[in-house]
Every structure is written in C-alpha cells, then in structure tokens.
Scaffold this active site. Structure first.
Site, PDB file in Angstrom:
ATOM      1  CD  GLU A   1      -2.676  -0.905  -0.218  1.00  0.00           C
ATOM      2  OE1 GLU A   1      -3.111   0.028  -0.591  1.00  0.00           O
ATOM      3  OE2 GLU A   1      -2.764  -2.141  -0.912  1.00  0.00           O
TER       4      GLU A   1
ATOM      5  CB  CYS B   1      -1.572   7.239   2.666  1.00  0.00           C
ATOM      6  SG  CYS B   1      -2.868   6.424   3.645  1.00  0.00           S
TER       7      CYS B   1
HETATM    8  P1  NAP Z   1       8.928   4.776   3.263  1.00  0.00           P
HETATM    9  O1  NAP Z   1      10.190   5.760   3.171  1.00  0.00           O
HETATM   10  O2  NAP Z   1       8.519   4.115   1.880  1.00  0.00           O
HETATM   11  O3  NAP Z   1       9.262   3.681   4.395  1.00  0.00           O
HETATM   12  C1  NAP Z   1       8.358   2.620   4.922  1.00  0.00           C
HETATM   13  C2  NAP Z   1       9.059   1.414   5.299  1.00  0.00           C
HETATM   14  O4  NAP Z   1       9.729   0.978   4.360  1.00  0.00           O
HETATM   15  C3  NAP Z   1      10.053   1.999   6.370  1.00  0.00           C
HETATM   16  O5  NAP Z   1       9.942   0.871   7.562  1.00  0.00           O
HETATM   17  C4  NAP Z   1      11.263   1.847   5.736  1.00  0.00           C
HETATM   18  O6  NAP Z   1      12.278   1.497   6.797  1.00  0.00           O
HETATM   19  C5  NAP Z   1      11.161   0.919   4.835  1.00  0.00           C
HETATM   20  N1  NAP Z   1      12.280   0.692   3.926  1.00  0.00           N
HETATM   21  C6  NAP Z   1      12.977   1.480   3.326  1.00  0.00           C
HETATM   22  N2  NAP Z   1      13.474   1.120   2.392  1.00  0.00           N
HETATM   23  C7  NAP Z   1      13.432  -0.161   2.209  1.00  0.00           C
HETATM   24  C8  NAP Z   1      13.694  -1.353   1.427  1.00  0.00           C
HETATM   25  N3  NAP Z   1      14.726  -1.008   0.501  1.00  0.00           N
HETATM   26  N4  NAP Z   1      13.289  -2.504   1.435  1.00  0.00           N
HETATM   27  C9  NAP Z   1      12.525  -2.747   2.672  1.00  0.00           C
HETATM   28  N5  NAP Z   1      11.784  -1.771   3.692  1.00  0.00           N
HETATM   29  C10 NAP Z   1      12.445  -0.577   3.279  1.00  0.00           C
HETATM   30  O7  NAP Z   1       7.574   5.454   3.662  1.00  0.00           O
HETATM   31  P2  NAP Z   1       7.338   6.329   4.955  1.00  0.00           P
HETATM   32  O8  NAP Z   1       8.112   7.661   4.726  1.00  0.00           O
HETATM   33  O9  NAP Z   1       7.655   5.776   6.262  1.00  0.00           O
HETATM   34  O10 NAP Z   1       5.848   6.553   4.734  1.00  0.00           O
HETATM   35  C11 NAP Z   1       5.312   7.580   4.118  1.00  0.00           C
HETATM   36  C12 NAP Z   1       4.550   6.897   2.725  1.00  0.00           C
HETATM   37  O11 NAP Z   1       3.845   5.931   3.216  1.00  0.00           O
HETATM   38  C13 NAP Z   1       3.898   7.954   1.927  1.00  0.00           C
HETATM   39  O12 NAP Z   1       4.147   7.701   0.636  1.00  0.00           O
HETATM   40  C14 NAP Z   1       2.340   7.543   2.368  1.00  0.00           C
HETATM   41  O13 NAP Z   1       1.401   8.063   1.383  1.00  0.00           O
HETATM   42  C15 NAP Z   1       2.602   6.284   2.508  1.00  0.00           C
HETATM   43  N6  NAP Z   1       1.511   5.521   3.140  1.00  0.00           N
HETATM   44  C16 NAP Z   1       0.292   4.897   2.460  1.00  0.00           C
HETATM   45  C17 NAP Z   1      -0.568   4.077   3.281  1.00  0.00           C
HETATM   46  C18 NAP Z   1      -1.693   3.532   2.463  1.00  0.00           C
HETATM   47  O14 NAP Z   1      -2.491   2.735   2.778  1.00  0.00           O
HETATM   48  N7  NAP Z   1      -1.509   3.529   1.021  1.00  0.00           N
HETATM   49  C19 NAP Z   1      -0.749   4.411   4.425  1.00  0.00           C
HETATM   50  C20 NAP Z   1       0.459   5.083   5.246  1.00  0.00           C
HETATM   51  C21 NAP Z   1       1.237   5.582   4.705  1.00  0.00           C
HETATM   52  P3  NAP Z   1      13.238   2.674   7.252  1.00  0.00           P
HETATM   53  O15 NAP Z   1      12.452   3.642   8.131  1.00  0.00           O
HETATM   54  O16 NAP Z   1      14.287   2.063   8.080  1.00  0.00           O
HETATM   55  O17 NAP Z   1      13.639   3.314   6.199  1.00  0.00           O
END
Ligand code: NAP
Length: 520
Positions: free
Chosen positions: A286, A320
């Site tokens: 997601e 999001c």
């Molecule tokens: P993110 O930067 O993509 O990080 C999400 C998770 O992925 C974190 O735990 C991060 O760990 C991990 N991660 C990073 N690189 C990775 C890799 N190469 N392999 C595996 N895991 C990895 O997102 P965010 O900044 O936390 O959250 C914001 C985003 O989430 C926004 O785009 C928002 O729209 C989206 N979101 C979507 C929904 C939905 O239901 N559609 C709900 C909530 C949020 P680290 O922190 O250690 O880098």
C-alpha cells in the site's frame, strides 16, 4: 460468546477525567524516555553495537529511546527463528490464534492513554489523532480475529454427488512486515496481526522513525503468550536489512505500507526468484496518494470547507489519504478558497502535548526539508495564500519541525504540487471549468487512493461514483478517517495493490486456499 465487531469509540478529551488520564500518561511516558531497547529474535532480547536514537519531532534534541539495529546477521537469525516457529504455529487452531489478538486488543484498550502518549511524543500526533491511531490498532485486532474465525469455518461449495468437498484457508509461511511511520501503531498492528492470526510467522521491521511505539506493541504480543519466534522484532535500516530480507529465499510474503518508490523496489526485488526458492513471493504493497476533494457549485459550502481543512491538515497532512488538492467549480472557487483560508488561519500550531493543539510538528528533519522545498516550488507555481513559514518556531527546525498549514491557490492541474505526493501540510487550490472538468482533474495523477466529492446534484454524484477512480471514495464528507470494517482501505494505480485493509477480503492475502475432495 464472541460478540459482533464494533469500532472502538474515540476518547472525548473534553471530559475532565480523560484529560487528566492523558496528562498522566504523558508524564509516565516522559519518565521512560531515553532508555535502551534490544531486538527480539526467537523470544530473546538481542543487543547490537549499532544503535539508532528515535527523537521527539517537537524537540529534536530529546531522545525517545535508543534502539539496537539489526544487521544482516540478525536478519538471518530472525528468519531461522520464524521458519522454525512456522512449523508449529501453522498447526495451532485459528480460534486459539484469534485469542492472542483479542487479548492484545484488551491490553491496548487498558493502556490506551499510554499508547496515545507514545504517539504524541515519538511522532508528534495531537491527542485526537493519537487516540484515533490507537483505536484503529485495537479495531484491527478485534476485526481480524473474527475474520480468521469466519474463514476457518466451512466455506460454501457447490455439492458434488459422491464426494465430500472442503476449502481450507491455510497460511503462507514467513512474512516480512514493513510499516511506515505515519500510522506507526495502527498500520503496523494491522499488517502484523493479520499475518499472525492467519497462521504465518513474522519478521517485523518497524520504520526507523518510530521503533518506540513498535516496541510497545511487540511487548503486548509477548504478554499475550505468543510462542517464541512467531513475532520477531527487528529494527534496522530498510535499505540494508529490508532489502536483504525481501530477497531471502525463505521469505514467503512481504506486507508493506509506505512510499511508492520503496514499494516498487520491494515488488521488483521480490519478483526475482532466489536459489532454492520454492514459491512466487506475494507482495502486499500500500503506497502513496495525491488525494483530492472536489467541490461542485451545488454543494453545501460550509460542510465542504470543514472537510477540506480537516482532511488537508489533520496530522500535519501526513496521511496517505490527506487532501492535498482542492478542485473547485469555477462558480464557487473564490468563496471556498476564502473560507478555507479563514478556517485554516485559526488552526493552532504547537506542542502536541497540549490538549488544545490542532497541529504539531512534521515527523523529521528530512520531512521538514522536503515539505519546505515543495512550498518553495508551489509558491512559484501559484499564489501563497497562507502559511509557508514555521509560525513562532525556529525556521531551521531547532525548536521542532513546525510548518504552518499552507495553502497555495491558482495551481495548474499539471503543476508539480498538483502531481507529486508532498506528505505535509500543503494544500493546492485548483479551479475547474465545470463538474466533468473537475473529475477529469481529480483523475489526472498516477495515484488513486482516496477522494471526496461535495455536491447537492444527484446526477453529478452518480457521475463521480462512476468516474472518480480511487480505492476509497467519500461523498459529502472528508477523505480521511477510514474506519476498520466500515471503509475497507486500499488504493488503485500507483497507490498500491488495493489490499483493502480492515475489510473482509484482507486476510485472504495472508492465506492460500486448499481445496480437498474425497470420493467415497
Ligand atoms: P517509506 O520511506 O517508503 O518507508 C516505509 C518503510 O519501508 C519503513 O519501515 C522503511 O524503513 C522501509 N524501507 C525503506 N527502504 C526499504 C527497502 N529497500 N526494503 C524494505 N523496506 C524498506 O515510507 P514512509 O516515509 O515511512 O511513509 C510515508 C509513505 O507511506 C507515504 O508515501 C504515504 O502515502 C505512504 N502510506 C500509505 C498508506 C496506504 O495505506 N496506502 C498508509 C500510510 C502511509 P526505514 O524507516 O528503516 O527506512
């Protein structure tokens, strides 16, 4: 008897007893700041040399906790533990697995204010937003427990003479759960408990911004008596530990919520089979959104204004589902803009530890820098109507990462701030020629997560139902605040795999169906 699912009620902080309880919980959490936390692998606490400090975004020099960081070695240990635990956990009856979730819900309900206080301090949610996050986490436990019990019952099949037929939903294996920081409790709990109740074992890699709240939940699951190795708590950098586990041949599925960039990377890496891998990895991803509220000239304008302000600036726009584009019919554009700006100016920016605060800081230094950059871009693309600065706080983020709620008008539908996810308190105003034009603009990004329309015209509403291509469409209400069981949640296009979290289809993603036919 297991009663029918009901959503956890929100806390009314105007009640003095609740206000006192929240202040006491904040005091309790404050007394625990700065502690060290280990990983948990196979039920054992594991300290590592490398630590990461989680800090308070309202006061970046304040350390919430110091967290051991997993390396590839601990990731491999966690995988071995989860693989072993799966062999027994998959045989545990679904009712018993569900009871771990019922108990987790009960524990979090008893400690609701404390969980909210962790969210206030670690990620800057105001009281109501924090309370909503905890309520949703409780809902996920209650809902998925019941769902697993439902799925474990006899499934309807067409009778076939001389045969006994059955369909069982069995677990997949070891899952990697990767949540974001913006709903660091609810989304983490939802993905983790869905996986576990379905009979899988889990490696939970929390966001590096919010390992503290994740740890609190790990301890809750431990308290429910979960067998060792079923849930492994593994903070560590996504870029190394995450990548490594995504590519591990033993990983059966990945449940991810986060940005489009990381989601697509996981999807790509997971698609490539590794040596000895026996399955196609399943990716539940997601991702981001660029969500719009569309207002017609027949709409109840005041109600639309309330919906836009709440959706755009709740939790500083870091949802999001947040409304980042207000697409307004030309006939009412000036009126809606004026009223939204007036209402926005009344929002109180300040410490989320105070009851009256509407908006706290954004989550981190990098969020702060990225949102400020978008404000600069947007100010060139349109007219800055309000906000843009840091209010009475230091503009370099030293006092906390505060950014005023910001509105930029006169934005072209193809402008960058109309197309790219900002994930902060920035709202673009876009003028539409008419209703069809407004819906066309609403559909013009690569995303398709949430959207809302406000109209008093039945034909226009029907057109929006047909044409507005989003996973969660809201009519004459705000576009945030999906409730478990009520609004199954998930987006189209680059917003993700449309998993519909909190819905009846969700657990199927964590199971595989086995059809058994016996001829007598
Ligand atoms: P993110 O930067 O993509 O990080 C999400 C998770 O992925 C974190 O735990 C991060 O760990 C991990 N991660 C990073 N690189 C990775 C890799 N190469 N392999 C595996 N895991 C990895 O997102 P965010 O900044 O936390 O959250 C914001 C985003 O989430 C926004 O785009 C928002 O729209 C989206 N979101 C979507 C929904 C939905 O239901 N559609 C709900 C909530 C949020 P680290 O922190 O250690 O880098």
């Amino acid at each position: 008897m297991i009663t029918e699912f009901q959503n956890e009620p929100f806390t009314d902080f105007s009640v003095k007893a609740n206000e006192d309880a929240m202040n006491a919980a904040l005091k309790l959490v404050r007394s625990k700041l700065g502690q060290d936390y280990p990983l948990h692998i196979n039920g054992q606490a594991v300290e590592t040399e490398k630590k990461l400090s989680s800090t308070n975004p309202s006061n970046p020099s304040e350390i919430v906790g110091n967290f051991s960081q997993a390396s590839v070695k601990e990731a491999d240990d966690a995988m071995s533990a989860a693989v072993t635990a799966f062999e027994t956990w998959k045989t545990v009856c679904p009712q018993k697995r569900a009871r771990h979730l019922f108990k987790a819900a009960a524990i979090m309900r008893r400690r609701k204010f404390e969980f909210s206080a962790w969210l206030v301090v670690e990620i800057g949610k105001n009281w109501a937003e924090a309370d909503g996050d905890v309520a949703e986490a409780i809902d996920f436990c209650e809902f998925y427990a019941r769902e697993m019990i439902r799925l474990s019952g006899p499934q309807p099949l067409t009778p076939s003479l001389g045969e006994e037929n059955e369909l069982q939903y069995i677990p997949l294996g070891v899952g990697l759960v990767v949540p974001p920081w913006n709903f660091p409790l609810a989304i983490l709990v939802g993905m983790t408990t869905a996986a576990i109740v379905a009979g899988n074992t889990v490696i939970l890699k929390p966001s590096s911004e919010t390992p503290g709240i994740a740890y609190q939940f790990y301890k809750v699951m431990e308290e429910t008596g979960l067998p060792k190795g079923v849930l492994n708590f593994l903070p560590g950098p996504g870029s190394s530990v995450g990548d490594h586990l995504v590519q591990n041949a033993k990983t059966r599925f990945i449940a991810f919520t986060g940005s489009k960039e990381v989601g697509l990377r996981i999807n790509e890496l997971a698609a490539k089979p590794q040596k000895g891998q026996l399955w196609i990895k399943r990716v539940i991803a997601e991702m981001g959104g660029k969500d719009s509220i569309v207002v017609d000239d027949s709409a109840d304008i005041d109600s639309a204004v309330d919906g836009i302000v709440a959706s755009a600036f709740g939790f500083q726009g870091q949802k999001c589902s947040a409304c980042s584009r207000a697409i307004i019919h030309a006939n009412v554009y000036d009126e809606v803009l004026k009223k939204v700006v007036e209402k926005t100016k009344k929002l109180q920016l300040g410490s989320p530890e105070k009851k009256e605060t509407n908006m706290g800081p954004v989550a981190s230094k990098s969020q702060y820098a990225s949102v400020k950059e978008y404000i600069e871009i947007g100010s060139k693309e349109g007219k800055l109507e309000t906000g843009g600065g840091a209010g009475s706080f230091a503009t370099d983020g030293k006092d906390g990462f505060y950014i005023e709620p910001t509105i930029i008008s006169g934005i072209d539908p193809m402008a960058r701030i109309s197309q790219e996810e900002i994930f902060g308190p920035v709202l673009a105003f876009i003028k539409a020629k008419d209703w069809s034009d407004a819906l066309k603009i609403a559909n013009n990004t690569e995303f398709g997560l949430t959207g809302a329309v406000y109209s008093g015209n039945r034909d226009n509403l029907e057109q929006a139902r047909r044409e507005f291509h989003v996973g969660n469409l809201y009519i004459n209400r705000k576009c945030t605040g999906a409730l478990v069981g009520v609004h199954p949640f998930g987006g189209f296009n680059m917003s993700g795999t449309d998993s519909k979290a909190g819905g009846r289809d969700y657990l199927l993603l964590f199971t595989q169906a086995k059809s058994i036919a016996e001829k007598y």
